[in-house]
Design an enzyme around this catalytic site. Sequence first.
Site, short mmCIF file in Angstrom:
data_model
loop_
_atom_site.label_atom_id
_atom_site.label_comp_id
_atom_site.label_asym_id
_atom_site.label_seq_id
_atom_site.Cartn_x
_atom_site.Cartn_y
_atom_site.Cartn_z
CG ASP A 104 6.10 -74.21 24.14
OD1 ASP A 104 5.13 -73.45 24.33
OD2 ASP A 104 7.19 -74.06 24.73
CG ASP A 178 4.38 -68.94 28.15
OD1 ASP A 178 3.94 -68.54 29.23
OD2 ASP A 178 5.57 -68.84 27.82
N1 GLY Z 1 6.69 -69.37 25.47
C1 GLY Z 1 7.93 -68.87 25.98
C2 GLY Z 1 8.06 -67.42 25.87
O1 GLY Z 1 7.13 -66.71 25.53
O2 GLY Z 1 9.14 -66.95 26.12
#
Ligand code: GLY
Length: 400
Positions: A104, A178
């Site tokens: 992330d 993600d």
């Molecule tokens: N990236 C984590 C979510 O979308 O919950």
Amino acid sequence: MGEKLAKCSNQDWLDNVYDKILAKMKAECIRVGSNIPYTTDKDGKYQDIEQTQWGIGFWTNGFWPGMLWQMYKATGDDVYKNTAQDVEKRLEVLLKNPETIDHDAGFLFLLSAVADYRLTNDKEARRRGLLAASLLASRYNLDGKFIRAWPDAMGEMNMISNDNDKRKGDIRGVMIIDCMMNIPLLYWASDETGDPRFKKIAISHAKTAQQYITRPDGSCNHIVVFDPETGEYLNNPGGQGYEQGSSWSRGQSWAVYGFALSYRHTGDSSFLDTAKRVAHYCIANMAVCDWLPLVDYRQPDNPLKYDSTAAAITACGLLEIAEYVGELEKRIYIQSAYKILRACDEKFCNWDSEADSIVNGGTFFYHDPTGENTEVPIIYGDYYFIEAVLRLKDKSAFLW
Ligand code: GLY
């Protein structure tokens, strides 16, 4: 939405909602300052992230500065820039503790340091962005050709669909959809330095995601597990959606926007085709549900659970796709984005300037035992809603 606005033209709705964003964000910026919000507490108030269980490394901590940079671009008001830079300095601590950074890094640093650099040319912000990109690139698994998701500690977390779907395999071998929204940090780093290594890692990851995450019908897996030593594909366990083989709507939205962005940065038309295929699947699913995304497009009818964040992210992805198709093809993407945003506004938005958060109805994951993460305000819902409206007003900053 009042009766009048419910029937008004898209342009009238857009102008009206833009004015409401201006009023709400100015009040919120002054009230919240450099505190970092995620969701509201039981009294409906934001708390600083360091007062919560989530902490300074939480993956959503770039969205508040991202909102502030969007508002700075739209208005030129220095209060947004100064507040965003204060938040960016708080995030610096993460770069000194690389183990706190996972896939992330893009969400955290594209929307803070890189946004700052893009809009102000600040060299310290550039340094932070490049360091974050190096940390993200270092998570690439050479044999599996993917960027590893999640830190080791996540291996023990039970954020999975149901008991039959326990996340199988080794946490070191996990990739997730993600991450498609994080790899633009690598495209930026290559553009900025002229060094193709970052971009090649991003492309390689995106190709693996195309192969193992997206399905032929436009739906997606959330998680793929590879053997971290050999790179051999092992399985696709369930994730934040309903069950293995189902269709978590936010994961779908990450795919729409993420593949469209990989097309923007590479010109590889297979990425645009993938983005369009997933987009058409999302549009079809929302069209039969009043233009609101269920948490999972394959969840049972009861209980009815929505995720407004998937709406806002999908809308941004559709507007991104619309930039690359011919005039006669744009309509489906732009009109669908309007339908989704207007439905989201009508059902979930709170425009009271005294109240924290704009978009309610965000759901973190389907099987939420306490319900505390179901249909609540979530900061990235606000970020993407604002980005979508500013895109339609031609006032957005490009931060991806
Ligand atoms: N990236 C984590 C979510 O979308 O919950």
